[in-house]
Design an enzyme around this catalytic site. Structure first.
Site, PDB file in Angstrom:
ATOM      1  N   ASP A  54       0.874  -1.173   0.000  1.00 38.59           N
ATOM      2  CA  ASP A  54       0.000   0.000   0.000  1.00 38.59           C
ATOM      3  C   ASP A  54       0.918   1.233   0.000  1.00 38.59           C
ATOM      4  O   ASP A  54       2.147   1.127   0.054  1.00 38.59           O
ATOM      5  CB  ASP A  54      -0.986  -0.013   1.173  1.00 38.59           C
TER       6      ASP A  54
HETATM    7  C1  NOJ Z   1      -4.059   3.881   0.090  1.00 34.86           C
HETATM    8  C2  NOJ Z   1      -5.245   2.967   0.218  1.00 34.86           C
HETATM    9  O1  NOJ Z   1      -5.184   2.253   1.438  1.00 34.86           O
HETATM   10  C3  NOJ Z   1      -5.349   1.977  -0.910  1.00 34.86           C
HETATM   11  O2  NOJ Z   1      -6.543   1.263  -0.777  1.00 34.86           O
HETATM   12  C4  NOJ Z   1      -5.272   2.668  -2.235  1.00 34.86           C
HETATM   13  O3  NOJ Z   1      -5.380   1.738  -3.266  1.00 34.86           O
HETATM   14  C5  NOJ Z   1      -3.965   3.441  -2.325  1.00 34.86           C
HETATM   15  N1  NOJ Z   1      -3.901   4.400  -1.252  1.00 34.86           N
HETATM   16  C6  NOJ Z   1      -3.802   4.146  -3.660  1.00 34.86           C
HETATM   17  O4  NOJ Z   1      -4.698   5.176  -3.790  1.00 34.86           O
END
Ligand code: NOJ
Length: 713
Positions: free
Chosen positions: A251
């Protein structure tokens, strides 16, 4: 490939169009161009547009040494430009065909705009409505969550990843991100391996089994080890037990965040730990790019781990067909024809109306007569376009959604007067507008109150410690209800809310979550009875936040309490209960009314005892007692009465959505085998144990018919 080129294939940045996290690496497109030329980027996310992605792709293919095409990623969480209901909403449809169809449309629109890698579905189980990201998942139940996960993956990926209209799905967030302490986003997760395996892991596994090409790690630590460096999760379970052959992405900076978690000293250690654990792609961290080449040179990191990750990333690009045609997904002609096409908006309207849950309908106030004299539409969400798109809709445009007010005006008869008052602001606590709302209500035959959460009040970093209507909306409700006019509450939220006051004081309540582009059309379909609501709650609605976590498949405890709360307050009752609120929820999991009444017959079983290799058939007859045609979600639950470890009081094991005409009776049959009864036993083997079971079929987790059977060796 050089080591630098290999590491470049693991390096993934957000683009320059918008941002979905705390830090932006660069906002200068020229900088991207250089990085792409140098082979330092595997792809970009949040960029879109056929022409733009084609231009970037051209740099990668024509100007970098190896010519490896870029991946374009995005969070297409509930539709691209045609915005569907938020995932919690569509889960409330319990309609897997509708969900799959919506995700198919999302893929068609996204791929036309160049996106090949979708950071969805989010399949995190959540039993805590304080957590804002409940909005993005399918609720609290592992069985329903698994069915929804599969439907979404099928929708995104279609038959073959290499087709121009399919994109890679990404099951997220692995693992147990939905169980942060206190419901606070990014917080610690600490749970037994049994709970993890039984409740939280099944939807990830289901998504993987449905063929999801990728998976994303989570921000949380799990039992002391952050997910992005967690070998137990990523090696033992994901690749070992489940045989996952796809690509793992971190993430947003979750590799680097291990330093803050405190299980590594610096980013070099974090990079090394994550890559060894099997995180192939580094989202926004620069950790691999900056640390791995040096670590390899110093002999501190084995290149074979790097090679494995690069192989997984390149395989994804091959599977998507990018090496055959890197421009396959950047199609300006398709983009102009397909995005927000009429048939896509029709799908959005269909899934939106299916997502609406009728929580309460006293004296059949709903459906409304289209010939009603005056309808007052009141509330900060009544004439509000931007918030209809909801959380995670960076592609949806604020000028597109149909407001509730517009939808109601479109359907009400030309003789009906529709008056509107905002009543209050979503963020400002001034009560100045309440008086006008009250006088509008007084002038009306019926009042529709559109209240609840705006788009930023749920979703990522959207945790709340108070789950009542935000701001002064409850004051507005009270003032309007005090007029004595019949009130329909249309409640928008990305979570289960505390609706206790509404339940006591308002005649009809529709939980509409957040419905997307076609919000107004969908709500009007339901309000005026052109569609008979059939949604069912995928999460338990508590009576107050103090009951949280509250979920239907809880354990019995040694001192269960099913009393009626009539004991004198001065007494001490030695039972598992609160002194100030009942144990039962306000609205149970699976609850959702219809404008019709469905009557269930007693359950018929094909046998009262089955062996481990036999199938039990359980059936009921469901009669639509009228007065409308309608759909009903018939739900099957079981309880294993005695286990080597304690078992939940009920577990969903099946459901069927059936259309039953007014006056008609349909027979619904379920099949159960010992596999359906398996659980993690005392020694952690996954199997069923012989013994007695209760079996329930009904219209919610509480309104059920009950019988029982035995499983024998
Ligand atoms: C953080 C989020 O937790 C995740 O779900 C997302 O895909 C990414 N940011 C990218 O935006």
């Amino acid at each position: 490939m050089t080591v630098d080129e290999k590491v470049g294939q693991l390096n993934f940045y957000v683009g320059d169009l918008f941002n979905t996290g705390p830090t932006v690496r660069t906002t200068e497109s020229d900088k991207f161009n250089d990085l792409i030329k140098q082979g330092e980027l595997t792809g970009l996310f949040n960029v879109h547009g056929a022409a733009y992605t084609r231009r970037l792709q051209q740099i990668a293919v024509e100007e970098s040494r190896l010519g490896i095409p870029l991946l374009f990623g995005a969070d297409v969480i509930h539709g691209f430009k045609t915005v569907f209901p938020i995932p919690l909403a569509s889960a409330a449809s319990w309609d897997m065909q509708a969900i799959e169809k919506a995700e198919r449309v999302a893929a068609i629109e996204s791929t036309a705009a160049g996106i090949t890698f979708n950071f969805a579905p989010m399949v995190d189980i959540s039993r805590d409505p304080r957590w804002g990201r409940m909005a993005e998942g399918a609720g609290e139940d592992p069985y329903l969550g698994s069915q929804v996960a599969m439907a979404r993956v099928r929708g995104f990926q279609g038959e073959s990843l290499s087709e121009a209209k399919t994109m890679a799905a990404c099951v997220k967030h692995f693992a147990a991100y939905g169980a942060p302490e206190g419901g606070r986003d990014y917080n610690t997760v600490d749970m037994s391996e049994r709970s993890l395996r039984e409740t939280y892991l099944p939807p990830y596994k289901a998504g993987i089994d449905a063929g999801a090409a990728t998976i994303m790690t989570s921000f949380n630590e799990l039992n002391g080890v952050p997910a992005s460096g967690n070998e137990f999760l990523l090696r033992d379970i994901l690749r070992g037990e489940w045989g996952f052959k796809g690509m793992v992405v971190s993430d947003w900076q979750s590799i680097n965040e291990m330093v803050a978690h405190g299980n590594v000293e610096n980013i070099a250690e974090a990079a090394s730990m994550a890559l060894k654990a099997g995180v192939d792609m580094d989202m926004m961290g620069d950790a691999y790019l900056e640390e791995i080449p040096r670590l390899i040179e110093e002999g501190k990191f084995e290149e074979k781990h790097l090679d494995e990750a690069v192989r997984n990333v390149l395989k994804l690009k091959f599977d998507l067909g990018l090496f055959d045609d890197p421009y396959r997904y950047s199609d300006t002609a398709r983009e102009s024809q397909e995005i927000r096409a009429k048939q896509h908006l029709d799908v959005a309207r269909d899934v939106a109306k299916r997502s609406i849950v009728l929580l309460k309908n006293e004296d059949h106030l709903l459906p409304l007569n289209k010939e009603t004299g005056t309808i007052a539409v009141i509330g900060p969400l009544a004439n509000n376009q931007a918030d209809m798109n909801g959380t995670w809709s960076f592609f949806g445009e604020a000028q597109h959604p149909v407001t509730f007010l517009q939808g109601i005006k479109n359907v009400a008869s030309p003789n009906t007067e529709v008056v509107y008052e905002e009543g209050c602001d979503l963020y400002d606590d001034s009560k100045d507008k309440i008086a006008r709302a009250v006088s509008a209500a007084r002038s009306a035959d019926v009042v529709i109150m559109a209240v609840g959460e705006s788009a930023v009040m749920n979703g990522e970093a959207g945790s709340r410690s108070n789950i009542q209507l935000p701001g002064i909306q409850l004051d507005l409700m009270k003032a309007v209800v005090a007029t004595g006019k019949p009130v329909v509450a249309v409640v928008m939220s990305g979570r289960a809310l505390d609706l206790s006051w509404l339940d006591e004081n308002v005649a009809s309540i529709l939980e509409v979550w957040t419905l997307g582009s076609e919000s107004g059309h969908a709500i009007a379909d339901v309000l005026f009875g052109d569609y008979n609501p059939a949604g069912k709650l995928p999460v338990t609605f508590p009576r107050n936040v103090g009951q949280v976590p509250i979920y239907y498949n809880h354990k019995n405890t040694g001192r269960p309490y099913d009393g009626d709360y009539s004991e004198p307050k001065s007494e001490r009752v030695y039972k598992s209960k609160y002194r100030d609120v009942q144990n039962t929820p306000l609205y149970p999991f699976g609850h959702g009314l219809s404008y019709s009444t469905f009557e269930y017959s007693d359950i018929r079983l094909s046998a009262d005892t089955i062996g481990f290799d036999q199938t039990l058939k359980a059936s009921v007859k469901v009669t639509n007692k009228g007065p409308y045609d309608g759909e009903e979600v018939v739900q099957l639950y079981v309880r294993d009465l005695v286990g080597s470890v304690t078992r939940p009081v009920k577990e969903l094991k099946g459901f069927t959505k059936v259309m039953i005409k007014n006056g008609e009776t349909k027979e619904v049959e379920f099949e159960i085998t010992s596999d359906d009864l398996a659980f993690y036993t005392i020694d952690m083997t996954h199997k069923a144990e012989p013994g007695a079971f209760h079996l329930f079929i009904g219209s919610s987790s509480e309104r059920v018919k009950q019988t029982g059977f035995y499983l024998k060796n």
